[in-house]
Design an enzyme around this catalytic site. Structure first.
Site, short mmCIF file in Angstrom:
data_model
loop_
_atom_site.label_atom_id
_atom_site.label_comp_id
_atom_site.label_asym_id
_atom_site.label_seq_id
_atom_site.Cartn_x
_atom_site.Cartn_y
_atom_site.Cartn_z
CG HIS A 143 -2.09 -0.96 1.12
ND1 HIS A 143 -3.24 -0.95 0.62
CD2 HIS A 143 -2.16 -2.36 1.38
CE1 HIS A 143 -3.82 -1.92 0.30
NE2 HIS A 143 -3.31 -2.84 1.00
CG HIS A 174 -0.40 -12.55 6.27
ND1 HIS A 174 0.80 -11.92 5.66
CD2 HIS A 174 -1.39 -12.33 5.37
CE1 HIS A 174 0.47 -11.28 4.40
NE2 HIS A 174 -0.71 -11.76 4.32
CG ASP A 223 -6.01 -13.11 -5.26
OD1 ASP A 223 -6.82 -12.96 -6.40
OD2 ASP A 223 -5.19 -12.32 -5.04
#
Length: 425
Positions: free
Chosen positions: A17, A108, A368
């Protein structure tokens, strides 16, 4: 590190980002015709928002060449490639979800990045996001242009499994696809255009593709995720590439593929299925290579010296996957890359926060449900970078060798040693 390659060096930069992502490519041969039009097609194949089965993040991923070319010709100096992040939503990661800033997301990189650096990106996974791969794909388009023009190299990847749906499921008769005639015919002829006829999944079989699409949709609707496998073939790769012992070409391919986010497995040639075969079946006997016509040898824009690089021998079978002793033998190189289910899902998960307090994480963001369809061009990209780097290493060796009295001769080592000792050429 953020740099890959020794001769064709690619350094990627940028966070998910941040303002932009991209790369610096050093070692690009001068004199190559190159514009954004050569790079953009693969960027478009990788971009998000391609279908209802991918993240809805709306990025056009328009690439700009910032340096290293003049009038559409490479100068030999570093090439900078930049892509702006146009659809940033860092707020999705800072209070946008329930306790999302208080918990490391399960599976993650939030926790491991914090442990390593003492600080982490506050949104989107930062450098661990798949958005980092934009720089890889951009750089690979430069490598692929050279490989195609100079050697006629073709690199094509496709989806071969999603969850338990397989394009070529292992059977008693064919424990590995390496022995399956249908698979061997496919990798001999498949093209990227053909693969993209089977969007959004990119599995080149209508019936199997439909089943895979249904599997991904099912997990998406449950706010869950699923993994799968991408298969890749490299055709017309010159023989002699690879640097034994520690930089065998399959080793550098494995390194490259397992550096892609979400990868969990790599197998080349017969792979794990080959472990079930006896050596008498698995061995690849040598045969005389078929004669290549001048038109074939110099096709696909290849250079005039391509015919001389054709190997005199080839193999009857190809369980080795085009690499023996870590060195390419001129046959098709093919391999599989396994991807895990995407870590960020919409379901509430019981976990433990940064303050060591147990609780519930409900992640928010655009992700996704299955990365496989968009991973296809990324696998192709890393394959191109590996081949390009190995080719430049071998080209340097061959150039140095050509200056010696023996020149370009190829003779058995015993005879070569004898002739050298006698001063004969």
């Amino acid at each position: 590190m953020s740099t890959f390659g020794q001769y064709f060096r690619v350094t990627t930069y940028g966070e998910s980002h941040g303002r932009s992502v991209g790369c610096i490519v050093d070692g690009v041969p001068p004199g190559l015709q190159l514009t954004e039009a050569d790079v953009q097609p693969q960027m478009t194949r990788r971009r998000p928002g391609q279908s209802a089965l991918t993240t809805p993040r709306d990025e056009k991923d328009r690439v700009a060449i910032e340096s290293g070319t003049e009038n559409g010709i490479t100068l030999g100096s570093p090439i900078a490639l930049r892509v702006l992040n146009e659809d940033q939503r860092p707020k999705d990661y800072g209070g946008g979800g329930k306790n999302i800033d208080a918990f490391p997301r399960p599976s993650h990189a939030d926790w491991t990045y914090l442990e390593k650096y003492g600080v982490k990106s506050s949104s989107g996974g930062g450098r661990s996001s798949a958005r980092e791969t934009i720089g890889r794909v951009a750089a690979s388009a430069v490598a692929e242009k050279y490989l195609r023009v100079a050697h006629g190299v073709e690199i094509v990847a496709f989806t071969s499994s999603v969850g338990s749906e397989f394009l070529f499921p292992p059977t008693r008769q064919y424990p590995t696809a390496a022995n399956n005639p249908a698979f061997l015919e496919l990798i001999d002829t498949i093209t990227r255009d053909k693969v993209d006829e089977f969007l959004p999944v990119r599995c080149p079989d209508k019936a199997v593709c439909k089943k895979m699409e249904e599997v991904i949709a099912e997990y998406r609707d449950k706010q869950d995720s699923i993994g799968g496998v991408v298969t890749c073939v490299i055709r017309n790769c010159p023989s002699g590439l690879g640097e034994p012992c520690f930089d065998k070409l399959e080793a550098t391919l494995a390194h490259a593929m397992l550096s892609i986010p979400a990868t969990k497995g790599f197998e080349i040639g017969s792979g794990f299925g080959g472990c079930e075969m006896p050596g008498s079946v698995h061995n690849d006997p040598f045969v005389k290579a078929p004669t290549v016509t001048p038109a074939e040898a110099h096709g696909a824009g290849a250079s005039e010296t391509r015919a001389s690089r054709r190997p005199r021998l080839t193999t009857k079978t190809n369980n080795s996957g085009g690499i023996q002793g870590g060195i390419t033998n001129g046959a098709h190189i093919y391999f599989n890359v396994g991807f895990k289910p995407p870590a960020t899902i919409g379901q509430a998960q019981q976990t433990t926060g940064y303050d060591e307090t147990e609780g519930t994480l409900e992640a928010k963001g655009r992700h996704d449900p299955c990365v496989i369809p968009r991973a296809v061009p990324i696998v192709e990209a890393m394959a191109a970078l590996v081949v390009m780097d190995a080719l430049m290493a071998q080209s340097a060796r061959q150039s140095a060798r050509s200056l010696l009295p023996m020149g370009e001769m190829t003779i058995p080592v015993g005879e070569s040693h004898s002739k050298l000792m006698n001063g004969s050429q």
